[in-house]
Design a protein around this motif. Structure first.
Motif, short mmCIF file in Angstrom:
data_model
loop_
_atom_site.label_atom_id
_atom_site.label_comp_id
_atom_site.label_asym_id
_atom_site.label_seq_id
_atom_site.Cartn_x
_atom_site.Cartn_y
_atom_site.Cartn_z
N SER A 148 -5.49 0.79 -5.77
CA SER A 148 -5.92 -0.16 -6.78
C SER A 148 -5.16 0.02 -8.10
O SER A 148 -4.75 -0.95 -8.72
CB SER A 148 -7.43 0.01 -7.01
OG SER A 148 -7.86 -0.83 -8.04
N GLU A 149 -5.00 1.25 -8.51
CA GLU A 149 -4.30 1.52 -9.77
C GLU A 149 -2.82 1.20 -9.71
O GLU A 149 -2.21 0.86 -10.71
CB GLU A 149 -4.49 2.99 -10.18
CG GLU A 149 -5.90 3.37 -10.55
CD GLU A 149 -6.39 2.78 -11.86
OE1 GLU A 149 -5.62 2.11 -12.59
OE2 GLU A 149 -7.56 3.01 -12.18
N LEU A 150 -2.23 1.30 -8.53
CA LEU A 150 -0.79 1.14 -8.41
C LEU A 150 -0.31 -0.23 -7.93
O LEU A 150 0.89 -0.48 -7.87
CB LEU A 150 -0.23 2.24 -7.50
CG LEU A 150 -0.42 3.64 -8.05
CD1 LEU A 150 0.10 4.67 -7.07
CD2 LEU A 150 0.25 3.80 -9.40
N ILE A 151 -1.21 -1.12 -7.65
CA ILE A 151 -0.82 -2.47 -7.21
C ILE A 151 0.15 -3.13 -8.19
O ILE A 151 1.11 -3.76 -7.76
CB ILE A 151 -2.05 -3.35 -6.94
CG1 ILE A 151 -2.67 -2.95 -5.61
CG2 ILE A 151 -1.70 -4.83 -6.93
CD1 ILE A 151 -3.98 -3.63 -5.30
N PRO A 152 -0.03 -2.98 -9.50
CA PRO A 152 0.92 -3.62 -10.43
C PRO A 152 2.35 -3.08 -10.35
O PRO A 152 3.27 -3.67 -10.90
CB PRO A 152 0.32 -3.33 -11.81
CG PRO A 152 -1.13 -3.07 -11.57
CD PRO A 152 -1.19 -2.42 -10.22
N CYS A 153 2.55 -1.98 -9.63
CA CYS A 153 3.89 -1.39 -9.50
C CYS A 153 4.69 -1.98 -8.35
O CYS A 153 5.91 -1.76 -8.26
CB CYS A 153 3.78 0.13 -9.30
SG CYS A 153 2.91 0.98 -10.63
N MET B 35 0.83 -1.20 0.00
CA MET B 35 0.00 0.00 0.00
C MET B 35 0.87 1.25 0.00
O MET B 35 0.55 2.23 -0.67
CB MET B 35 -0.94 -0.01 1.20
CG MET B 35 -2.04 -1.05 1.06
SD MET B 35 -3.24 -0.99 2.39
CE MET B 35 -3.99 0.60 2.07
N ALA B 36 1.95 1.24 0.73
CA ALA B 36 2.84 2.39 0.77
C ALA B 36 3.47 2.64 -0.59
O ALA B 36 3.55 3.77 -1.06
CB ALA B 36 3.92 2.19 1.82
N MET B 37 3.90 1.58 -1.23
CA MET B 37 4.49 1.72 -2.56
C MET B 37 3.47 2.23 -3.55
O MET B 37 3.77 3.07 -4.39
CB MET B 37 5.06 0.38 -3.01
CG MET B 37 6.28 -0.04 -2.26
SD MET B 37 6.84 -1.64 -2.85
CE MET B 37 8.18 -1.93 -1.75
N ILE B 38 2.29 1.73 -3.46
CA ILE B 38 1.22 2.16 -4.34
C ILE B 38 0.91 3.63 -4.11
O ILE B 38 0.71 4.40 -5.04
CB ILE B 38 -0.04 1.30 -4.12
CG1 ILE B 38 0.22 -0.11 -4.65
CG2 ILE B 38 -1.25 1.92 -4.80
CD1 ILE B 38 -0.86 -1.10 -4.31
#
Length: 118
Positions: free
Chosen positions: A37-42, A8-11
């Motif tokens: 949600s949008e950044l989970i793939p990162c 979550m922090a990275m996202i």
């Protein structure tokens, strides 16, 4: 549980990058849930893996969604809250805009003042 917090922090950090590059429009509509949600793939990339093309798609979607100053400030707050609770560094997160073809007109870092984002 710690793994989820790190994700979550990275996202959140990635969201800050996206939100701060969008142009202003109406009222705030971005939520921390949407940012995450949008950044989970990162997350894989931020943990040292390869860059997933869905990460860049998520970043671009957030940039498109974060149209207002309120949206960008909210995304920034989401990112900072998650990063602070996880102790996440911003080094790799700061590289993502360039890797995804997104221009960010300021330095991404722990001292970013979300209240000054336009």
């Amino acid at each position: 549980m710690a793994r989820n917090l790190v994700m979550m922090a990275m996202i959140a950090m990635m969201t800050m990058i996206l939100v701060l590059t969008a142009a202003p429009r109406g009222s705030a509509a971005i939520t921390c849930s949407q940012v995450n949600s949008e950044l989970i793939p990162c997350v894989g990339y931020l943990r040292g893996g390869a860059l997933n093309p869905r990460c860049c798609s998520g970043i671009k979607s957030l940039v498109a969604a974060a149209q207002t100053t309120q949206d960008r400030r909210m995304a920034c707050r989401c990112i900072k809250t998650a990063a602070a609770s996880m102790g996440i560094g911003l080094g790799k997160a700061g590289q993502l805009p360039g890797k995804c073809g997104v221009t960010v007109p300021f330095k991404i870092g722990p001292n970013t003042d979300c209240s000054k984002i336009n």
